[in-house]
Enzyme design. Structure first.
Site, PDB file in Angstrom:
ATOM      1  N   HIS A 183       0.787  -1.233   0.000  1.00  9.90           N
ATOM      2  CA  HIS A 183       0.000   0.000   0.000  1.00  9.90           C
ATOM      3  C   HIS A 183       0.825   1.292   0.000  1.00  9.90           C
ATOM      4  CE1 HIS A 183      -3.430  -2.479   0.164  1.00  9.90           C
ATOM      5  NE2 HIS A 183      -3.703  -2.472   1.445  1.00  9.90           N
ATOM      6  N   HIS A 203      -9.766   2.220   0.159  1.00  7.99           N
ATOM      7  CA  HIS A 203      -9.767   1.122   1.123  1.00  7.99           C
ATOM      8  C   HIS A 203     -10.924   1.222   2.120  1.00  7.99           C
ATOM      9  CE1 HIS A 203      -8.082  -2.275   3.131  1.00  7.99           C
ATOM     10  NE2 HIS A 203      -6.917  -2.192   2.535  1.00  7.99           N
ATOM     11  N   GLU A 208     -11.755  -3.574  -2.985  1.00  8.60           N
ATOM     12  CA  GLU A 208     -10.780  -2.571  -3.445  1.00  8.60           C
ATOM     13  C   GLU A 208     -10.522  -2.812  -4.928  1.00  8.60           C
ATOM     14  OE1 GLU A 208      -7.231  -3.113  -0.864  1.00  8.60           O
ATOM     15  OE2 GLU A 208      -8.633  -4.325   0.262  1.00  8.60           O
TER      16      GLU A 208
HETATM   17  C1  GAL Z   1      -5.724  -5.194   2.269  1.00 10.56           C
HETATM   18  C2  GAL Z   1      -4.792  -6.335   2.139  1.00 10.56           C
HETATM   19  C3  GAL Z   1      -4.798  -7.092   3.450  1.00 10.56           C
HETATM   20  C4  GAL Z   1      -4.415  -6.183   4.597  1.00 10.56           C
HETATM   21  C5  GAL Z   1      -5.274  -4.924   4.538  1.00 10.56           C
HETATM   22  C6  GAL Z   1      -4.820  -3.872   5.503  1.00 10.56           C
HETATM   23  O1  GAL Z   1      -5.782  -4.471   1.063  1.00 10.56           O
HETATM   24  O2  GAL Z   1      -5.181  -7.163   1.066  1.00 10.56           O
HETATM   25  O3  GAL Z   1      -3.904  -8.178   3.404  1.00 10.56           O
HETATM   26  O4  GAL Z   1      -3.069  -5.863   4.515  1.00 10.56           O
HETATM   27  O5  GAL Z   1      -5.243  -4.352   3.273  1.00 10.56           O
HETATM   28  O6  GAL Z   1      -4.838  -4.314   6.812  1.00 10.56           O
END
Ligand code: GAL
Length: 349
Positions: free
Chosen positions: A107, A178, A314
């Site tokens: 991210h 998110h 997402e």
């Molecule tokens: C998502 C990801 C998860 C986790 C989450 C944040 O996008 O796929 O594995 O990291 O974000 O906690």
């Protein structure tokens, strides 16, 4: 239920944060802060026309700045999802990113777009424009990148998110939002009984560090088949290696619609509130995440959010694309424009 604006007004590194309220003509409301472009609340009418907040979050900006915040409501960039070992090559040069998730980059790094103060311009009651300038080398990514994200509440009960970006040098990009949804209402237990349908014949299988295995797998005959609406929790505990690797659903589904056109990704429903959420996107994939690692002590109204208390859809390109030659390309070159649209559209049954 609309958060207190003052609790979102801070100066961070000399830049002012605030809370912006959008309303449409059909009583839908959204609150967004320019800190990380976070969707703080989303109020939609239920089957009895009562407003329900369908996204998790916090009552003040402090919550969003906590280290263990799971990116609630954030704009994610420069590259959403994982990049194996935080490394990629572009035009013969190797780049290194922060390793912030097991052995991988996740991210956009700890200083990703979710943790930046964006410039905000509210155009009218229904439209908020956010701008962010990400410098060449920021978080390890090449190229000065200008990003614009427009949130709008449409009169057909849509929360529309338009993303645009341009760079002065080749870079990689994968932007998403998110938001964590609970269509029973945020803080109202788990999402395991809510229904989901996804227009995906294939998904991206992952290893135990959530890195793609490099090929796509058919959803048919697996717990990843959501072509017919299914309760989210129906198969989540099945003895399946992919569910084990993700600790539940935490996978990219490959959407069936033609690339770069706005297509229906899927539909989620709550029989409690009657709220239906359709997701439309121009992206080739969607990360369906069942909040497997969510553990927040103090969310909105002091409520705790536990594992599986919300789900994310997402919309995005596939994880680790810069290292996966068979996946759709995530390179953005000088003089090109990145653009992407996702709509979360609500109705009731
Ligand atoms: C998502 C990801 C998860 C986790 C989450 C944040 O996008 O796929 O594995 O990291 O974000 O906690």
């Amino acid at each position: 239920m609309i958060p207190d604006r003052k609790a979102f007004q801070q100066s961070i590194s000399g830049r002012q944060t605030d809370l912006f309220i959008l309303k449409n003509s059909k009583n839908m409301q959204a609150a967004i802060t320019n800190y990380g472009g976070r969707l703080v609340s989303l109020l939609v009418p239920d089957k009895n026309t009562q407003l329900v907040d369908v996204v998790t979050g916090y009552d003040s900006l402090d919550g969003y700045q906590q280290k263990d915040d799971p990116y609630f409501g954030a704009i994610i960039g420069r590259y959403g999802n994982r990049i194996a070992n935080g490394q990629f090559r572009l035009d013969g040069k190797e780049y290194h990113l922060e390793i912030n998730n097991g052995p991988n980059a996740l991210h956009g790094g700890s200083g990703g777009f979710h943790a930046r103060v964006w410039d905000a311009r509210q155009l009218d009651e229904q439209t908020l424009e956010l701008y962010y300038f990400s410098k060449d080398g920021e978080e390890g990514y090449p190229g000065n990148l200008q990003v614009k994200v427009v949130y709008s509440l449409t009169d057909d009960q849509g929360l529309k998110i338009d993303y645009q970006a341009a760079t002065d040098k080749a870079t990689i990009i994968n932007l998403t939002n998110h938001a964590y949804f609970n269509l029973d209402g945020e803080g109202k237990g788990t999402i395991l009984g809510q229904y989901l349908q996804l227009n995906a014949d294939k998904f991206v299988p992952i290893d135990e560090n959530s890195i793609p295995l490099g090929f796509l797998e058919e959803t048919a005959g697996t717990p990843f088949d959501f072509k017919e609406a299914m309760p989210i929790g129906k198969r989540i505990n099945e003895d399946n290696q992919q569910l084990k690797n993700g600790n539940g659903y935490d996978h990219t589904f490959v959407l069936n619609h033609p690339p770069k056109t706005l297509g229906l990704c899927g539909i989620a429903k709550s029989s409690e509130t009657g709220i239906v959420m359709e997701v439309l996107t121009t992206e080739p994939g969607v990360q369906f995440y069942t909040g497997n690692f969510v553990d927040v002590n103090e969310g909105k109204g002091g409520k705790a959010y536990h594992q599986r208390s919300a789900f994310c859809l997402e919309t995005q390109h596939f994880p680790d694309s810069p290292n996966q030659p068979s996946f759709p390309d995530t390179t953005l070159r000088k003089d090109e424009t990145y653009s992407s649209t996702t709509i979360y559209r609500f109705s009731t049954i």
